[in-house]
Design an enzyme around this catalytic site. Structure first.
Site, short mmCIF file in Angstrom:
data_model
loop_
_atom_site.label_atom_id
_atom_site.label_comp_id
_atom_site.label_asym_id
_atom_site.label_seq_id
_atom_site.Cartn_x
_atom_site.Cartn_y
_atom_site.Cartn_z
CG ASP A 162 6.22 -1.14 -3.48
OD1 ASP A 162 5.04 -1.50 -3.56
OD2 ASP A 162 6.53 0.03 -3.17
CE LYS B 223 4.64 -2.45 0.35
NZ LYS B 223 4.79 -1.00 0.42
P1 IMP Z 1 10.23 -1.09 -5.91
O1 IMP Z 1 9.03 -0.20 -5.87
O2 IMP Z 1 9.86 -2.53 -6.17
O3 IMP Z 1 11.27 -0.58 -6.87
O4 IMP Z 1 10.86 -1.07 -4.45
C1 IMP Z 1 12.01 -0.36 -4.19
C2 IMP Z 1 12.45 -0.40 -2.76
O5 IMP Z 1 11.51 0.36 -2.00
C3 IMP Z 1 12.53 -1.74 -2.05
O6 IMP Z 1 13.72 -2.46 -2.33
C4 IMP Z 1 12.49 -1.26 -0.63
O7 IMP Z 1 13.79 -0.85 -0.21
C5 IMP Z 1 11.56 -0.05 -0.68
N1 IMP Z 1 10.20 -0.39 -0.22
C6 IMP Z 1 9.09 -0.61 -0.94
N2 IMP Z 1 8.03 -0.88 -0.14
C7 IMP Z 1 8.52 -0.84 1.12
C8 IMP Z 1 7.93 -1.05 2.43
O8 IMP Z 1 6.72 -1.34 2.60
N3 IMP Z 1 8.77 -0.91 3.49
C9 IMP Z 1 10.09 -0.60 3.38
N4 IMP Z 1 10.68 -0.41 2.18
C10 IMP Z 1 9.90 -0.53 1.08
#
Ligand code: IMP
Ligand code: MG
Length: 184
Positions: free
Chosen positions: A97, A125
């Protein structure tokens, strides 16, 4: 809730990613490390589609984003992780994300002196990334919506859905604790 990727589409995407991983690591022994908890469903499918010798482990991480801590502070429990020194490690996570979590885990693993650290994610995303780090393998690009299923959760629910769905407004209210529901 609307379905974004069916069970069949997910399967095809994971098969495809497994083939790319096999090609990239041909003749090398992989150490596949799943980031708990979101990667559990992908891990189970992916490791059975990579037809080469591998070691398998997990790492637990938690990203605290509350008011009292800096956004992105990462706590990881690597004490129980298998030994990765000198190994070709492939980290597996559910979704890229902002990218903060995965890039920090990659950095953390460097302390254990692996030979290499690659990464594979089910989803990326679009337009959300805040880091320069890029995962090596991505099965699907998805629009900026909150998704659940196939390991991804909303407050630890929905991980068991065999398909990927985007949550809509009314779904977010539905899973409040019982007491909160009565008040509404
Ligand atoms: P980051 O923002 O890439 O550090 O994402 C961290 C964590 O947020 C991911 O490993 C997921 O566990 C959670 N996450 C981010 N977007 C989503 C989503 O759309 N659905 C469910 N979990 C999410
Ligand atoms: Mg999560």
């Amino acid at each position: 809730m609307k379905t974004l990727l069916s069970k069949e589409q997910l399967h095809d995407g994971v098969v495809d990613m497994a083939r790319q991983i096999e090609e990239a690591y041909e003749g090398r022994q992989l150490t596949v490390v799943g980031v708990l908890t979101g990667s559990v469903v992908l891990m189970a499918d992916l490791i059975r589609l990579i037809h080469q010798p591998m070691r398998v482990g997990v790492i637990q991480t938690s990203s605290y984003r509350g008011a009292t801590t800096t956004r992105g502070d990462l706590i990881s429990n690597s004490e129980l992780m298998l030994d990765i020194s000198g190994r070709d490690v492939l980290l597996v996570d559910d979704i890229f994300d902002t990218g903060v979590t995965l890039s920090q885990v990659v950095e953390k693993l460097a302390d254990f002196k692996p030979r290499s650290v690659g990464s594979a994610v089910l989803l990326r995303k679009e337009g959300r990334q805040e880091v320069t780090y890029k995962p090596d393998f991505v099965a699907f690009e998805i629009p900026d919506e909150f998704v659940v299923g196939y390991g991804l959760d909303y407050e630890d629910m929905y991980r068991n859905l065999p398909y990927l769905a985007a949550l809509e407004g009314e779904d977010l209210a539905k899973h409040q604790p019982a007491a909160a529901q009565q008040v509404i």
